[in-house]
Write a protein that holds these residues in place. Sequence first.
Motif, short mmCIF file in Angstrom:
data_model
loop_
_atom_site.label_atom_id
_atom_site.label_comp_id
_atom_site.label_asym_id
_atom_site.label_seq_id
_atom_site.Cartn_x
_atom_site.Cartn_y
_atom_site.Cartn_z
N UNK A 127 0.87 -1.18 0.00
CA UNK A 127 0.00 0.00 0.00
C UNK A 127 0.90 1.22 0.00
N UNK A 128 1.05 1.83 -1.14
CA UNK A 128 1.94 2.98 -1.25
C UNK A 128 1.44 3.91 -2.34
N UNK A 129 0.41 4.73 -2.02
CA UNK A 129 -0.07 5.68 -3.01
C UNK A 129 1.06 6.61 -3.47
N UNK A 130 0.88 7.21 -4.61
CA UNK A 130 1.89 8.09 -5.19
C UNK A 130 2.31 9.19 -4.20
N UNK A 131 1.39 9.65 -3.37
CA UNK A 131 1.68 10.75 -2.46
C UNK A 131 2.57 10.35 -1.28
N UNK A 132 2.76 9.03 -1.04
CA UNK A 132 3.63 8.59 0.05
C UNK A 132 5.05 8.43 -0.48
N UNK A 133 5.98 9.12 0.18
CA UNK A 133 7.39 9.07 -0.22
C UNK A 133 8.08 7.88 0.42
N UNK A 134 7.75 7.60 1.69
CA UNK A 134 8.37 6.50 2.43
C UNK A 134 7.36 5.93 3.42
N UNK A 135 7.29 4.61 3.49
CA UNK A 135 6.36 3.97 4.42
C UNK A 135 5.11 3.53 3.67
N UNK A 136 4.02 3.33 4.34
CA UNK A 136 3.76 3.55 5.76
C UNK A 136 4.33 2.44 6.62
N UNK A 137 4.56 2.77 7.89
CA UNK A 137 5.10 1.82 8.85
C UNK A 137 4.18 1.74 10.05
N UNK A 138 3.92 0.52 10.51
CA UNK A 138 3.14 0.31 11.73
C UNK A 138 4.10 0.38 12.90
N UNK A 139 3.82 1.27 13.87
CA UNK A 139 4.71 1.46 15.02
C UNK A 139 4.18 0.82 16.29
N UNK A 140 2.94 0.34 16.27
CA UNK A 140 2.42 -0.35 17.44
C UNK A 140 1.19 0.33 18.03
N UNK A 141 0.80 -0.18 19.20
CA UNK A 141 -0.34 0.37 19.93
C UNK A 141 0.19 1.53 20.76
N UNK A 142 -0.35 2.72 20.54
CA UNK A 142 0.15 3.88 21.28
C UNK A 142 -0.70 4.21 22.50
N UNK A 143 -1.93 3.67 22.56
CA UNK A 143 -2.78 3.98 23.71
C UNK A 143 -3.91 2.97 23.82
N UNK A 144 -4.23 2.61 25.06
CA UNK A 144 -5.41 1.82 25.37
C UNK A 144 -6.36 2.74 26.12
N UNK A 145 -7.34 3.27 25.42
CA UNK A 145 -8.27 4.23 26.01
C UNK A 145 -9.53 3.52 26.50
N UNK A 146 -10.45 4.28 27.10
CA UNK A 146 -11.68 3.70 27.63
C UNK A 146 -12.48 2.95 26.58
N UNK A 147 -12.59 3.53 25.40
CA UNK A 147 -13.37 2.88 24.35
C UNK A 147 -12.62 2.86 23.03
N UNK A 148 -11.29 2.72 23.09
CA UNK A 148 -10.51 2.71 21.85
C UNK A 148 -9.15 2.07 22.07
N UNK A 149 -8.63 1.50 21.01
CA UNK A 149 -7.25 1.06 20.95
C UNK A 149 -6.61 1.92 19.86
#
Length: 108
Positions: free
Chosen positions: A7-29
């Motif tokens: 998945x690399x549309x023309x507008x993406x120069x580098x990546x995308x990269x998955x960096x992980x779970x940044x937060x476990x919120x009350x009703x969201x990951x």
Amino acid sequence: MLNLKTFNPVSIVEGPFYKGVSELADSAVVLLFVAKCKEADIYQVQRDLNREIKIVFDDNNVNVPFPQVTVSYDQGNEDTKLSVKDRKVAEAFVEEQKDLSKDIDDKK
């Protein structure tokens, strides 16, 4: 399934990269993805990535949680009854939203 390497549309120069779970919120990951792009393309890249991630969630039956509010009113109390004008405005709004959202699934 979303493959970040392909998945690399023309507008993406580098990546995308998955960096992980940044937060476990009350009703969201909250997941963190990063991609390098031109500054002028940042919002389109965000929308493209969000769309692809949402499609993956839908394909895998992952429900996205959202806060819910329940509003109720006592129909017997004169102070809580809608005026005819307010009821018509509310009904028009509901119909407008139905029209705007009827083709959402067709845009996949």
